[in-house]
Design an enzyme around this catalytic site. Sequence first.
Site, PDB file in Angstrom:
ATOM      1  N   ASP A   1       0.858  -1.178   0.000  1.00  0.00           N
ATOM      2  CA  ASP A   1       0.000   0.000   0.000  1.00  0.00           C
ATOM      3  C   ASP A   1       0.896   1.229   0.000  1.00  0.00           C
ATOM      4  O   ASP A   1       1.840   1.299   0.798  1.00  0.00           O
ATOM      5  CB  ASP A   1      -0.852  -0.021   1.279  1.00  0.00           C
ATOM      6  CG  ASP A   1      -2.276   0.405   1.030  1.00  0.00           C
ATOM      7  OD1 ASP A   1      -2.455   1.471   0.420  1.00  0.00           O
ATOM      8  OD2 ASP A   1      -3.193  -0.317   1.459  1.00  0.00           O
TER       9      ASP A   1
ATOM     10  N   HIS B   1     -10.956  -3.505   3.437  1.00  0.00           N
ATOM     11  CA  HIS B   1     -10.959  -3.070   4.836  1.00  0.00           C
ATOM     12  C   HIS B   1     -11.788  -1.812   5.072  1.00  0.00           C
ATOM     13  O   HIS B   1     -11.894  -1.367   6.207  1.00  0.00           O
ATOM     14  CB  HIS B   1      -9.507  -2.835   5.259  1.00  0.00           C
ATOM     15  CG  HIS B   1      -8.909  -1.697   4.474  1.00  0.00           C
ATOM     16  ND1 HIS B   1      -8.680  -1.783   3.110  1.00  0.00           N
ATOM     17  CD2 HIS B   1      -8.567  -0.449   4.833  1.00  0.00           C
ATOM     18  CE1 HIS B   1      -8.218  -0.623   2.680  1.00  0.00           C
ATOM     19  NE2 HIS B   1      -8.130   0.199   3.705  1.00  0.00           N
ATOM     20  N   ASP B   2     -12.317  -1.192   4.018  1.00  0.00           N
ATOM     21  CA  ASP B   2     -13.171  -0.011   4.178  1.00  0.00           C
ATOM     22  C   ASP B   2     -14.646  -0.353   4.043  1.00  0.00           C
ATOM     23  O   ASP B   2     -15.492   0.543   3.990  1.00  0.00           O
ATOM     24  CB  ASP B   2     -12.842   1.036   3.095  1.00  0.00           C
ATOM     25  CG  ASP B   2     -11.467   1.635   3.266  1.00  0.00           C
ATOM     26  OD1 ASP B   2     -10.975   1.677   4.411  1.00  0.00           O
ATOM     27  OD2 ASP B   2     -10.883   2.055   2.253  1.00  0.00           O
TER      28      ASP B   2
ATOM     29  N   ASP C   1      -3.064   4.435  -2.342  1.00  0.00           N
ATOM     30  CA  ASP C   1      -4.190   4.843  -1.512  1.00  0.00           C
ATOM     31  C   ASP C   1      -4.716   6.231  -1.882  1.00  0.00           C
ATOM     32  O   ASP C   1      -3.945   7.190  -1.961  1.00  0.00           O
ATOM     33  CB  ASP C   1      -3.711   4.877  -0.053  1.00  0.00           C
ATOM     34  CG  ASP C   1      -4.840   5.219   0.882  1.00  0.00           C
ATOM     35  OD1 ASP C   1      -5.747   4.394   1.024  1.00  0.00           O
ATOM     36  OD2 ASP C   1      -4.825   6.322   1.466  1.00  0.00           O
TER      37      ASP C   1
ATOM     38  N   GLU D   1      -6.229   3.459  -5.940  1.00  0.00           N
ATOM     39  CA  GLU D   1      -7.521   3.273  -5.289  1.00  0.00           C
ATOM     40  C   GLU D   1      -8.427   4.396  -5.765  1.00  0.00           C
ATOM     41  O   GLU D   1      -8.137   5.577  -5.556  1.00  0.00           O
ATOM     42  CB  GLU D   1      -7.363   3.341  -3.769  1.00  0.00           C
ATOM     43  CG  GLU D   1      -8.661   3.015  -3.060  1.00  0.00           C
ATOM     44  CD  GLU D   1      -8.856   3.771  -1.765  1.00  0.00           C
ATOM     45  OE1 GLU D   1      -8.159   4.778  -1.541  1.00  0.00           O
ATOM     46  OE2 GLU D   1      -9.727   3.360  -0.993  1.00  0.00           O
TER      47      GLU D   1
HETATM   48  O1  TEU Z   1      -9.647   5.113   1.554  1.00  0.00           O
HETATM   49  C1  TEU Z   1      -9.902   6.305   0.834  1.00  0.00           C
HETATM   50  C2  TEU Z   1     -11.168   6.476   0.249  1.00  0.00           C
HETATM   51  O2  TEU Z   1     -11.240   7.324  -0.583  1.00  0.00           O
HETATM   52  C3  TEU Z   1     -12.298   5.642   0.632  1.00  0.00           C
HETATM   53  O3  TEU Z   1     -12.792   6.160   1.814  1.00  0.00           O
HETATM   54  C4  TEU Z   1     -13.320   5.635  -0.444  1.00  0.00           C
HETATM   55  O4  TEU Z   1     -13.701   6.939  -0.793  1.00  0.00           O
HETATM   56  C5  TEU Z   1     -14.532   4.872  -0.023  1.00  0.00           C
HETATM   57  O5  TEU Z   1     -14.135   3.605   0.416  1.00  0.00           O
HETATM   58  C6  TEU Z   1     -15.494   4.740  -1.177  1.00  0.00           C
HETATM   59  O6  TEU Z   1     -16.492   3.837  -0.869  1.00  0.00           O
HETATM   60  C7  TEU Z   1      -8.324   4.916   1.807  1.00  0.00           C
HETATM   61  C8  TEU Z   1      -8.092   3.711   2.675  1.00  0.00           C
HETATM   62  O7  TEU Z   1      -8.523   2.559   2.022  1.00  0.00           O
HETATM   63  C9  TEU Z   1      -8.734   3.921   3.994  1.00  0.00           C
HETATM   64  O8  TEU Z   1      -8.627   2.823   4.831  1.00  0.00           O
HETATM   65  C10 TEU Z   1      -8.092   5.137   4.635  1.00  0.00           C
HETATM   66  O9  TEU Z   1      -8.761   5.424   5.829  1.00  0.00           O
HETATM   67  C11 TEU Z   1      -8.126   6.343   3.727  1.00  0.00           C
HETATM   68  O10 TEU Z   1      -7.709   6.038   2.410  1.00  0.00           O
HETATM   69  C12 TEU Z   1      -7.188   7.401   4.223  1.00  0.00           C
HETATM   70  O11 TEU Z   1      -5.878   6.987   4.023  1.00  0.00           O
END
Ligand code: TEU
Length: 590
Positions: A137, A360-361, A239, A293
Amino acid sequence: MTTRFSILLAVIFLTACNSSNKENAVLPKNSNDSAFTNVKDRAWWKEAVVYQIYPRSFKDSDGDGVGDLKGIISKLDYLKSLGIDAIWLNPIYTSPNDDNGYDISDYRSIMKEFGTMEDFDALLKGMHERGIKLVMDLVVNHSSDEHEWFKQSRSSRTNPYRNYYHWWPAEKGKPTYRWSFFDVKSEAWRYDTLTNAYYLHYFSKKQPDLNWENPKVRQEVYDIMKFWLNKGIDGFRMDAFQFASKDTSWPVLPKGYEKNVIKYYGDGPHLHDYLQEMNREVYSKYNVMSVAEGAGSSPEDAMKFVDPDRKELNIAYHFESVDIGKTLNDYGLVNYKKIFSRYDSVFKDKGWLAIFMANHDQPRMVSKFGNDDSANREASSKLLSTFVLTMRGTPFYFNGDELGMSNIRFNNIEDYNDVATRNQYENLKNTSGDLKSFLEDKKQTSRDNGRTPFQWNTEINAGFTLGKPWLKINPNYTTVNVAVQEKDSNSVLTYFKKIVALRKNSPALIYGSYKLYDEKNPNVFAYTRTFNTEKYLILLNFSNTKTDFILPDELKSFTRLVLTNYTTVTAINFTGNSIQLQPWQSVILK
Ligand code: TEU
C-alpha cells in the site's frame, strides 16, 4: 425442445451432478499453460488472484493483541494452500495509527507493532519462495502529522518543507470550505496557531494532505517507491490517489458536493500528469502491478488511468460497484448488473479493471451482497466468491471472506476502533443528532465489520492471539474458522480453493469476453465468458428463494456442469428450457 432431447440433457446433467457430488464438483487441474498460447497481451497482474491481508487482524505472533509480520509468516503455507497469486498488504510502515497505518510517519521503516525490516525481508522471501507476489500500500495523498516533513513544514512559514503541504495564511481570512472524511466537524482545513495558518486534511486532522504541485514532494515519493521496488516487491496499491491533485485556487464547490465527493475531489487538474510522470520515473522500469484506489466517476474516467497508450497505471479500481448503499438487496440486482455491463463495454478491448466486493473499508461481503443468516451464509458466500472469480478483471479478495466471515454488528460505540465511525459519532453528538439510528446504521456499514480478527480455529480468541485482541472477535468463530473448514469438503473455504483453481487455469475466465443475459431478471445474474472455443455460462441466484432461469436458445448448448455451490443432485433440476436454481445457488456450465 422435444421431450426426448430434454430427457437426454437431463440425464447428461444428472450424470455431471452425480460425479460432481462424488468429487465435490471440479477439481483443480494442473497448470494449463498451453491453453494460453493464443492470448494477446498476457500479463501476470491480469492473471493473478489478489488476496488482501489486513495485517492488524490477520495473526498475532507475540501476544500483544495486534497482528504482525511474523504472524503472517507463520501462515504462509495457508496462503499458498488457497492458490492465490499475490497479496496486497495494507500499510505496515511506521505510524501513530490514527487511521491504522494510513497515517505514515516514516515511509522506509516498519511499524513497531508489526515487527522489523528483517521480518519484512523474511516475509517477502517466504512469499516469493511459494510463488506469491507482494503488492504494498502506498499512502501518499497524505502523510501523518508526525512525519518529519510535516513537523518541519509546520514549524515556520519559511521552512524549506513548508510547501510539502497545503497551507492557507489566516490573515487572508478563512479558506474556502472543504469537507473532510474523518474530521469531527467535517472540516478539512485546520487552524494551526504556530504559524497562524490553516492546513488541509481530506482525512483526519492527523493526515495532512501532501502538496503534489511541489516537484520535490513528487521526487520524494518516487524515491520511496524505488526503495521498496528495489527490495523486490511486486507493485503498489496507491491509496486515495485520485484525490492527490487539487485545484489550488480553491474554488467554491456546490452545496452538498460531499454527497458526490469523488466527482469533486477525484481527477484533479494535474492528476494524470503526475501519473504519467510517475510512470516515466518509476513504473516503466519494473514489471509490477500498479493500481490507484479510486478511478473517477465513470468508466471513461477509469479508462484514463489504464489506457495502455497513456502510460500511467495498469489496473483501475473503481468504487461504483461498492458504493451502492447499504445492501445489494436495497440497491437491486438489475442496477448492479448495469454497472458491470457499462464498465465492460468501455473496457472490452483495452484497459484492465479490478473486481472486488469487499476490502478493509467495507462491511463484510456476505453481509452486504449476500445473506449472512444461518440458512444462507454459506451458499451466498460461495456464490459471491464465484462472482468475483468469474468476472473479467483482476479479483481483489479480502481475507476472511474465504471463510464466509460476517459483520459483527457492535452495539456500543466503545466497541468501535475506526476513526471514521468514532469521529462521525462525536460529530453527531455535538450536533444533537440521532445516535441510536447512527449505531443501528453502523451495524451494517462500519468498516470495523470487515476488520475483526481473522478466525483460525476454535481455540481462545479464534487462534488469532493469546493476548487481548485489539478489536473484538466475532462470536461465530466457533463454527466459522479455518481449522473446521479445512476438514470439510463442502466448506466455504474448500469451495474458494476450487473456484480459484478453476479461474487460474482458464483463459476464458481470465481473458474471455463477457456477455450478460436476461438483464432484467431481478434475481439471477447470468453471463457467459468466452475465449475462442472455451465458453462458460455462469448463473448466480442472488436471492433467498428458488428461481427458474429460462434458458434462451443460444444457451442450450451449455450442458456440462463444471462447478456448483450446492452438493446434492436434487439441487439442480434441468428440464430442458429452464434451470431451477436453489436460494443463492451458483452454477458454472460449459
Ligand atoms: O480510503 C480512501 C477512500 O477514498 C475511501 O474512503 C473511499 O472513498 C470509499 O471507500 C469509497 O467507498 C483509503 C483507505 O482505504 C482507507 O482505509 C483510509 O482510511 C483512507 O484512504 C485514508 O488513508
